[in-house]
Structures are given as structure tokens and as C-alpha cells.
Design a protein around this motif. Structure first.
Motif, PDB file in Angstrom:
ATOM      1  N   TRP A 187      -8.382  -2.651   2.167  1.00  0.00           N
ATOM      2  CA  TRP A 187      -7.652  -2.360   0.931  1.00  0.00           C
ATOM      3  C   TRP A 187      -7.189  -3.673   0.308  1.00  0.00           C
ATOM      4  CZ3 TRP A 187      -6.315   2.224  -1.654  1.00  0.00           C
ATOM      5  CH2 TRP A 187      -6.793   3.394  -1.065  1.00  0.00           C
ATOM      6  N   ARG A 188      -7.427  -3.789  -0.997  1.00  0.00           N
ATOM      7  CA  ARG A 188      -6.986  -4.968  -1.737  1.00  0.00           C
ATOM      8  C   ARG A 188      -5.895  -4.566  -2.719  1.00  0.00           C
ATOM      9  NH1 ARG A 188     -13.142  -6.934  -3.301  1.00  0.00           N
ATOM     10  NH2 ARG A 188     -13.909  -7.153  -1.148  1.00  0.00           N
ATOM     11  N   GLU A 189      -5.306  -5.586  -3.344  1.00  0.00           N
ATOM     12  CA  GLU A 189      -4.259  -5.313  -4.337  1.00  0.00           C
ATOM     13  C   GLU A 189      -4.825  -4.587  -5.553  1.00  0.00           C
ATOM     14  OE1 GLU A 189      -2.378  -8.946  -5.288  1.00  0.00           O
ATOM     15  OE2 GLU A 189      -1.511  -9.241  -3.281  1.00  0.00           O
ATOM     16  N   GLU A 190      -6.091  -4.844  -5.874  1.00  0.00           N
ATOM     17  CA  GLU A 190      -6.700  -4.181  -7.030  1.00  0.00           C
ATOM     18  C   GLU A 190      -6.849  -2.677  -6.794  1.00  0.00           C
ATOM     19  OE1 GLU A 190     -10.397  -6.127  -7.383  1.00  0.00           O
ATOM     20  OE2 GLU A 190      -9.534  -8.102  -7.851  1.00  0.00           O
ATOM     21  N   ASP A 191      -7.061  -2.291  -5.542  1.00  0.00           N
ATOM     22  CA  ASP A 191      -7.248  -0.869  -5.240  1.00  0.00           C
ATOM     23  C   ASP A 191      -5.948  -0.075  -5.297  1.00  0.00           C
ATOM     24  OD1 ASP A 191      -9.890  -1.524  -4.760  1.00  0.00           O
ATOM     25  OD2 ASP A 191      -9.539  -1.879  -2.623  1.00  0.00           O
ATOM     26  N   GLU A 192      -4.808  -0.751  -5.297  1.00  0.00           N
ATOM     27  CA  GLU A 192      -3.517  -0.068  -5.269  1.00  0.00           C
ATOM     28  C   GLU A 192      -2.862   0.014  -6.646  1.00  0.00           C
ATOM     29  OE1 GLU A 192      -1.003  -1.776  -2.359  1.00  0.00           O
ATOM     30  OE2 GLU A 192      -2.566  -1.900  -0.823  1.00  0.00           O
ATOM     31  N   VAL A 193      -3.652  -0.169  -7.710  1.00  0.00           N
ATOM     32  CA  VAL A 193      -3.083  -0.148  -9.062  1.00  0.00           C
ATOM     33  C   VAL A 193      -2.809   1.290  -9.493  1.00  0.00           C
ATOM     34  CG1 VAL A 193      -3.479  -0.755 -11.470  1.00  0.00           C
ATOM     35  CG2 VAL A 193      -4.223  -2.313  -9.659  1.00  0.00           C
ATOM     36  N   ASP A 194      -3.852   2.098  -9.603  1.00  0.00           N
ATOM     37  CA  ASP A 194      -3.715   3.497 -10.017  1.00  0.00           C
ATOM     38  C   ASP A 194      -3.848   4.373  -8.772  1.00  0.00           C
ATOM     39  OD1 ASP A 194      -3.480   2.710 -12.651  1.00  0.00           O
ATOM     40  OD2 ASP A 194      -5.653   2.739 -12.967  1.00  0.00           O
ATOM     41  N   MET A 195      -2.724   4.657  -8.146  1.00  0.00           N
ATOM     42  CA  MET A 195      -2.727   5.396  -6.889  1.00  0.00           C
ATOM     43  C   MET A 195      -2.471   6.873  -7.150  1.00  0.00           C
ATOM     44  SD  MET A 195      -3.284   3.320  -4.314  1.00  0.00           S
ATOM     45  CE  MET A 195      -2.514   3.970  -2.842  1.00  0.00           C
ATOM     46  N   THR A 196      -3.453   7.703  -6.850  1.00  0.00           N
ATOM     47  CA  THR A 196      -3.274   9.150  -6.866  1.00  0.00           C
ATOM     48  C   THR A 196      -2.812   9.595  -5.482  1.00  0.00           C
ATOM     49  OG1 THR A 196      -5.600   9.478  -6.284  1.00  0.00           O
ATOM     50  CG2 THR A 196      -5.036   9.418  -8.638  1.00  0.00           C
ATOM     51  N   TRP A 197      -2.510  10.888  -5.348  1.00  0.00           N
ATOM     52  CA  TRP A 197      -2.033  11.349  -4.031  1.00  0.00           C
ATOM     53  C   TRP A 197      -3.152  11.303  -3.008  1.00  0.00           C
ATOM     54  CZ3 TRP A 197      -3.742  15.421  -1.122  1.00  0.00           C
ATOM     55  CH2 TRP A 197      -4.599  16.330  -1.740  1.00  0.00           C
ATOM     56  N   GLU A 198      -4.416  11.432  -3.460  1.00  0.00           N
ATOM     57  CA  GLU A 198      -5.527  11.310  -2.517  1.00  0.00           C
ATOM     58  C   GLU A 198      -5.630   9.876  -1.985  1.00  0.00           C
ATOM     59  OE1 GLU A 198      -5.820  12.558  -5.542  1.00  0.00           O
ATOM     60  OE2 GLU A 198      -6.693  14.577  -5.456  1.00  0.00           O
ATOM     61  N   LYS A 199      -5.463   8.895  -2.886  1.00  0.00           N
ATOM     62  CA  LYS A 199      -5.526   7.500  -2.451  1.00  0.00           C
ATOM     63  C   LYS A 199      -4.335   7.141  -1.570  1.00  0.00           C
ATOM     64  CE  LYS A 199      -8.227   5.642  -6.291  1.00  0.00           C
ATOM     65  NZ  LYS A 199      -8.240   4.665  -7.410  1.00  0.00           N
ATOM     66  N   ARG A 200      -3.179   7.694  -1.893  1.00  0.00           N
ATOM     67  CA  ARG A 200      -2.009   7.424  -1.064  1.00  0.00           C
ATOM     68  C   ARG A 200      -2.184   7.974   0.345  1.00  0.00           C
ATOM     69  NH1 ARG A 200       0.918   8.681  -5.852  1.00  0.00           N
ATOM     70  NH2 ARG A 200       1.300  10.793  -5.101  1.00  0.00           N
ATOM     71  N   LEU A 201      -2.812   9.152   0.439  1.00  0.00           N
ATOM     72  CA  LEU A 201      -3.085   9.728   1.764  1.00  0.00           C
ATOM     73  C   LEU A 201      -4.051   8.858   2.553  1.00  0.00           C
ATOM     74  CD1 LEU A 201      -2.704  12.159   3.691  1.00  0.00           C
ATOM     75  CD2 LEU A 201      -4.650  13.228   2.558  1.00  0.00           C
ATOM     76  N   SER A 202      -5.090   8.363   1.880  1.00  0.00           N
ATOM     77  CA  SER A 202      -6.055   7.495   2.552  1.00  0.00           C
ATOM     78  C   SER A 202      -5.428   6.158   2.943  1.00  0.00           C
ATOM     79  CB  SER A 202      -7.255   7.266   1.632  1.00  0.00           C
ATOM     80  OG  SER A 202      -8.229   6.473   2.262  1.00  0.00           O
ATOM     81  N   LYS A 203      -4.561   5.622   2.076  1.00  0.00           N
ATOM     82  CA  LYS A 203      -3.898   4.349   2.387  1.00  0.00           C
ATOM     83  C   LYS A 203      -2.939   4.513   3.564  1.00  0.00           C
ATOM     84  CE  LYS A 203      -2.662   0.067   1.368  1.00  0.00           C
ATOM     85  NZ  LYS A 203      -1.605  -0.173   2.322  1.00  0.00           N
ATOM     86  N   LYS A 204      -2.289   5.654   3.663  1.00  0.00           N
ATOM     87  CA  LYS A 204      -1.390   5.911   4.787  1.00  0.00           C
ATOM     88  C   LYS A 204      -2.168   5.962   6.099  1.00  0.00           C
ATOM     89  CE  LYS A 204       2.385   8.990   6.126  1.00  0.00           C
ATOM     90  NZ  LYS A 204       3.132  10.224   5.767  1.00  0.00           N
ATOM     91  N   TYR A 205      -3.369   6.549   6.072  1.00  0.00           N
ATOM     92  CA  TYR A 205      -4.216   6.558   7.270  1.00  0.00           C
ATOM     93  C   TYR A 205      -4.683   5.141   7.606  1.00  0.00           C
ATOM     94  CZ  TYR A 205      -8.401   7.246  10.097  1.00  0.00           C
ATOM     95  OH  TYR A 205      -9.350   7.149  11.067  1.00  0.00           O
ATOM     96  N   TYR A 206      -4.999   4.345   6.570  1.00  0.00           N
ATOM     97  CA  TYR A 206      -5.467   2.978   6.787  1.00  0.00           C
ATOM     98  C   TYR A 206      -4.379   2.112   7.431  1.00  0.00           C
ATOM     99  CZ  TYR A 206      -6.856  -1.797   5.547  1.00  0.00           C
ATOM    100  OH  TYR A 206      -7.159  -3.129   5.582  1.00  0.00           O
ATOM    101  N   ASP A 207      -3.124   2.332   7.040  1.00  0.00           N
ATOM    102  CA  ASP A 207      -2.028   1.526   7.587  1.00  0.00           C
ATOM    103  C   ASP A 207      -1.797   1.794   9.070  1.00  0.00           C
ATOM    104  OD1 ASP A 207      -1.628   0.396   5.121  1.00  0.00           O
ATOM    105  OD2 ASP A 207      -0.095   1.840   4.509  1.00  0.00           O
ATOM    106  N   LYS A 208      -2.234   2.942   9.566  1.00  0.00           N
ATOM    107  CA  LYS A 208      -2.043   3.276  10.980  1.00  0.00           C
ATOM    108  C   LYS A 208      -3.136   2.697  11.881  1.00  0.00           C
ATOM    109  CE  LYS A 208       0.495   7.573  10.209  1.00  0.00           C
ATOM    110  NZ  LYS A 208       0.521   9.034  10.445  1.00  0.00           N
ATOM    111  N   LEU A 209      -4.177   2.095  11.289  1.00  0.00           N
ATOM    112  CA  LEU A 209      -5.263   1.534  12.087  1.00  0.00           C
ATOM    113  C   LEU A 209      -4.912   0.114  12.530  1.00  0.00           C
ATOM    114  CD1 LEU A 209      -8.295   2.700   9.913  1.00  0.00           C
ATOM    115  CD2 LEU A 209      -7.416   3.773  11.977  1.00  0.00           C
ATOM    116  N   PHE A 210      -5.540  -0.327  13.633  1.00  0.00           N
ATOM    117  CA  PHE A 210      -5.330  -1.661  14.179  1.00  0.00           C
ATOM    118  C   PHE A 210      -6.553  -2.502  13.850  1.00  0.00           C
ATOM    119  CE2 PHE A 210      -2.641   1.183  16.481  1.00  0.00           C
ATOM    120  CZ  PHE A 210      -1.489   0.459  16.741  1.00  0.00           C
TER     121      PHE A 210
END
Length: 326
Positions: free
Chosen positions: A126-149
Motif C-alpha cells: 500500500w502506498r500513500e497514493e492508494d489511500e486518497v479515496d478510501m471506500t469502506w471496501e478499501k478500508r477493510l482491505s487496508k485493515k487486513y493488510y496492516d495485520k500482516l507481517f
């Protein structure tokens, strides 16, 4: 008209000698009814309404029956749960208007689970450009990404002959079990002997865009052969920090040696002055005592004093873990 005939007619009209056993009962009933009416008339109050002696109209009876039926139906509906109430209403609709139960079933063709949404919006990095227009689907995917090592990857090497590899980050259970670090990072291998660390430039296509990422793997010799089947990748070897630590220690030692040499020179001058002022006997005694206590003059010319440097707690931990985290 003869008198006998007149007596007979009077007997017939006046019922004559013909009596009935129920005549007394009828008269008594009539007298009781009149008596009750008289008592009711005496007991009635001036503001009391008259008793309804007539039969109600049919429409009044129908309205009263509908009201009672609606009250009972509402009581039964309130006693039901939501699903039973819905089922009853659907059955009533089909009963009165016709149709099939299949017409009421919802189409599940467009249904999506959380896993489907994560797969659609997942990104390897995930880059800063991908976090500009965050829908709830993207937020759900980003939350899963943050839990990975994201230190080591898990690799899929089944298509290594076609030079196609799949990489993904590790999740919590794999980190706890040591998969990908203390065990082989291949998806279908659990070897833990002879592991090597490899650095791979991972090129992939994500949402129609070609991207690159530098990832790190820990593989056994057999899986390392599969990874390097077409061309050899860069092997990551443990880089010990002794070179840098030695350089820093040498600089510190040189500074300390300079300071110590200056101190020794000043002490020598003081000693020579004291020896000139004092007598020979006292000079010999003092020189002998000084030679016993401190180092001799020849020791000063051998080189700077070697001092042992004590390592801090952080440096000891770094040396311990430097072979684990390559």
C-alpha cells in the motif's frame, strides 16, 4: 231453543265442566310475570337506560364480529417472532393472490463476503497514493493488510520451470510457528535444515498496473534450486557489525592513547624536578618505589595502553540476533 241445548252451548262457550290440569300453572306464570314487571318498574332509576328488547341489526353484529376477529389476529401476530410472521404473511398472500414461493426468493448472484471484498481490493504494498479515496471496501482491505507481517514472504514454487512465482506476506499463526523464517518459506515445504536467505525482485501486475517489490525469502537447498532454476538470485549473508565496531573502537583508542601519553609526559617532568632537588639516597628510594608502583619507561615506548572496551546491553543483543534476522 230448548233449555238443554242452551245449557250445552253455554257449557261449550264457558268451557263448562271441561277443566285442564295446566290452567293453574299458566295463570300462576302470568301472575309471576306481572309481579316481576311491577318490581322492575319500582326498582328502575330515573337516569337508567331502558333494556334493549329488540334484536341488533345485522350490520352492527358484523362490525362487532370483525372487530373481535381483528383483535384476536393482532394478538397472534404480536406473539409470533419476525420470521414466523413473515412466513405467515407470505403464505396468506399466496393463498389470496396466487403465485409460488420461488418468486419470493432473493437472488444471491451478486452477494459478496468479506473475503471476496478483500481479494478484490487487496494490494501487495500500500502506498500513500492508494489511500486518497478510501471506500469502506478499501478500508477493510487496508485493515487486513496492516495485520500482516512484512519481513519474510511465503512463496509458491509450483510453476518454477515457467519462471512464475507467487509471493505473499505471513500472518500471525505463521509467525508464531516460525514458518518462513525458522522453517522453509515454500508453501508446501517444512524443512528447517540448511536454510538460506534470498533477495528477489518480485514483479507483478496489480489492478492492471505493473509493479515491482524487493522481497526476502528463507528457503531450503531444494527450494533454493527451484528459485534459481532460470537465473541465480542474490543471496543475503549475515553482515557482521564487527568492521564498523572495530573502526569506532580504534578511533576511541587513539584518542585515549593521546591523552594518556600527554599525562605521562607531564608526570615525567615533575618526577625529574623532584629528583634534582632531593638527595641521591632519597632519589634512589623514591625512584625504586615509583618503579614498583607504576610501569617502567620502556613500557611507555612500546605503544599506547590497550584498554578493554565493555559492550553495552544493546550491542550484545545485536550480536545475538544478527544471525536470526538477516
Amino acid at each position: 231453543m230448548e233449555p238443554s241445548q242452551m245449557n250445552l252451548s253455554h257449557a261449550i262457550l264457558g268451557h263448562g265442566d271441561y277443566d285442564s290440569d295446566f290452567s293453574d300453572d299458566e295463570t300462576s306464570k302470568k301472575s309471576d310475570g306481572e309481579r316481576n314487571r311491577n318490581e322492575d318498574a319500582l326498582l328502575t332509576k330515573p337516569f337508567q337506560k331502558e333494556k334493549q328488547s329488540k334484536v341488533a341489526h345485522r350490520q352492527v353484529a358484523a362490525d362487532e364480529w370483525d372487530r373481535e376477529e381483528a383483535r384476536n389476529r393482532r394478538f397472534h401476530l404480536i406473539a409470533m417472532d419476525a420470521y414466523a410472521r413473515h412466513k405467515k404473511l407470505v403464505n396468506d398472500y399466496i393463498l389470496f393472490y396466487g403465485g409460488k414461493k420461488e418468486d419470493f426468493k432473493r437472488s444471491g448472484a451478486n452477494d459478496k463476503t468479506d473475503l471476496d471484498i478483500v481479494r478484490e481490493n487487496h494490494r501487495f504494498l500500500w502506498r500513500e497514493e492508494d489511500e486518497v479515496d478510501m471506500t469502506w471496501e478499501k478500508r477493510l482491505s487496508k485493515k487486513y493488510y496492516d495485520k500482516l507481517f512484512k519481513e519474510y514472504c511465503i512463496a509458491d514454487l509450483t510453476k518454477y520451470k515457467e519462471n512464475k512465482f507467487g509471493f505473499r506476506w505471513r500472518h500471525e499463526k505463521e509467525v508464531i510457528s516460525g514458518k518462513g523464517q525458522f522453517f522453509c518459506g515454500s508453501k508446501h515445504c517444512n524443512e528447517k535444515e540448511g536454510l538460506k536467505s534470498w533477495e528477489v525482485n518480485f514483479g507483478y501486475i496489480e489492478h492492471g498496473e505493473k509493479k515491482n517489490a524487493l522481497v526476502k525469502l528463507r528457503l531450503c537447498p531444494e527450494c533454493s534450486y527451484k528459485l534459481n532454476f532460470h537465473h541465480r538470485r542474490k543471496e543475503v549473508k549475515p553482515q557482521k557489525k564487527r568492521a564498523s565496531s572495530e573502526q569506532s573502537s580504534e578511533v576511541l583508542k587513539s584518542k585515549k592513547s593521546r591523552l594518556s601519553s600527554q599525562k605521562h609526559k607531564s608526570t615525567k617532568k615533575k618526577k625529574h624536578k623532584e629528583q634534582a632537588e632531593e638527595s641521591d639516597d632519597s632519589d634512589k628510594g623514591s625512584s625504586n618505589s615509583d618503579d614498583r608502583d607504576g610501569p617502567s619507561d620502556s613500557d611507555y615506548w612500546k605503544g599506547p595502553v590497550q584498554e578493554t572496551e565493555e559492550k553495552t546491553r544493546e550491542e550484545e543483543f545485536d550480536e545475538y540476533f544478527q544471525d536470526l534476522f538477516l
